[in-house]
Design a protein around this motif. Structure first.
Motif, PDB file in Angstrom:
ATOM      1  N   VAL A 138      -9.232  91.189   3.338  1.00 31.01           N
ATOM      2  CA  VAL A 138      -9.359  91.180   4.789  1.00 31.01           C
ATOM      3  C   VAL A 138     -10.317  92.280   5.217  1.00 31.01           C
ATOM      4  N   ILE A 139     -11.238  91.928   6.128  1.00 36.40           N
ATOM      5  CA  ILE A 139     -12.109  92.934   6.737  1.00 36.40           C
ATOM      6  C   ILE A 139     -11.530  93.273   8.100  1.00 36.40           C
ATOM      7  N   LYS A 148      -7.633  94.697   0.126  1.00 33.83           N
ATOM      8  CA  LYS A 148      -7.343  93.649  -0.847  1.00 33.83           C
ATOM      9  C   LYS A 148      -5.872  93.736  -1.193  1.00 33.83           C
ATOM     10  N   ASP A 149      -5.154  92.654  -0.956  1.00 29.42           N
ATOM     11  CA  ASP A 149      -3.696  92.645  -1.150  1.00 29.42           C
ATOM     12  C   ASP A 149      -3.045  93.810  -0.416  1.00 29.42           C
ATOM     13  N   GLY A 150      -3.584  94.122   0.771  1.00 26.97           N
ATOM     14  CA  GLY A 150      -3.013  95.164   1.611  1.00 26.97           C
ATOM     15  C   GLY A 150      -3.434  96.578   1.260  1.00 26.97           C
ATOM     16  N   GLU A 205     -16.989  93.339  -8.073  1.00 30.03           N
ATOM     17  CA  GLU A 205     -16.059  94.061  -8.934  1.00 30.03           C
ATOM     18  C   GLU A 205     -14.885  94.634  -8.143  1.00 30.03           C
ATOM     19  N   LYS A 206     -15.129  94.913  -6.866  1.00 30.26           N
ATOM     20  CA  LYS A 206     -14.104  95.535  -6.035  1.00 30.26           C
ATOM     21  C   LYS A 206     -13.210  94.523  -5.302  1.00 30.26           C
ATOM     22  N   ILE A 207     -13.750  93.326  -4.995  1.00 38.22           N
ATOM     23  CA  ILE A 207     -12.975  92.401  -4.172  1.00 38.22           C
ATOM     24  C   ILE A 207     -12.577  91.105  -4.861  1.00 38.22           C
ATOM     25  N   GLU A 208     -13.288  90.731  -5.914  1.00 41.32           N
ATOM     26  CA  GLU A 208     -12.980  89.458  -6.567  1.00 41.32           C
ATOM     27  C   GLU A 208     -11.857  89.630  -7.590  1.00 41.32           C
TER      28      GLU A 208
END
Length: 232
Positions: A138-139, A148-150, A205-208
């Protein structure tokens, strides 16, 4: 007054008479209700249904209401109103501190409950309008954060700009040149084509969940990148 759109409500209450009474009253107001008599049933429902709001009894036969709320919040981010017969301030404060949106004590009048539900839904809708959902990412436009996942995802300024440029225009394919033009930084340092490839790799790498099979930032061969529209 009927709701303008169908709102899916999860009712979690172990007393059948209260559960069925609530379901009947809310459905008369246009809500679509899913019922659970214990925490495990509630969790299974949320795994399979998109829920807009939950009414959650604090005292359930299989697990603590606070624990149920934590599990539900991991699955979806809908608002939760606690139903409680416990008037102790410490329980109420604990619930609110853990993320509950409101509470109402038993016995309560149906009209008051519905009023409180609509107020919570309005507040949540206002907050959601400043969020861009990308699956489990979520942005948050208000805080300029990515979750990501809270949990916070630490992006650099340029990484955030690239992600936001794509996310604000779902389904639109951006050429590499267009992305470069849109992320001219404050020092007017132009990011070259090779550097863009590196930035996209770092963002993934950070969000996927799987960088080798990205679901958020997709490569359009020979053109550039896009983010497809996600269902909220």
């Amino acid at each position: 007054m009927k709701m303008d759109m169908v709102v899916k409500v999860l009712l979690v209450e172990d007393e059948d008479a209260i559960l069925m009474g609530l379901k009947y009253c809310l459905e008369q107001e246009g809500f679509l209700c899913f019922t659970a008599g214990c925490g495990e049933e509630a969790i299974e429902i949320v795994k399979n249904q998109t829920i807009d709001l939950a009414l959650l009894d604090l005292n359930l036969p299989d697990m603590n209401g606070f624990t149920v709320m934590e599990e539900l919040k991991k699955l979806q981010g809908f608002p939760i109103i606690f139903l409680t017969a416990n008037l102790e301030e410490v329980s109420i404060v604990k619930g609110l501190d853990m993320g509950a949106d409101d509470y109402i004590t038993k016995p309560f009048k149906t009209r008051e409950l519905i009023s409180r539900m609509k107020a919570v839904l309005r507040r949540n809708q206002k907050n959601m309008s400043n969020l861009i959902p990308l699956g489990n990412v979520v942005i948050d436009l208000n805080s300029a954060k990515v979750l990501k996942d809270g949990k916070d995802v630490m992006l650099t300024v340029l990484e955030y700009k690239i992600l936001l440029t794509l996310a604000m225009n779902p389904n639109h394919v951006f050429t590499r040149e267009k992305i470069l033009a849109d992320i001219w930084d404050v020092n007017e340092e132009y990011v070259n084509d090779n550097t863009l490839t590196v930035y996209i790799k770092r963002i993934r790498e950070k969000i996927e969940d799987d960088v080798n099979h990205p679901k958020i930032i997709q490569t359009v061969r020979g053109i550039g990148y896009k983010i497809e529209r996600f269902n909220d």
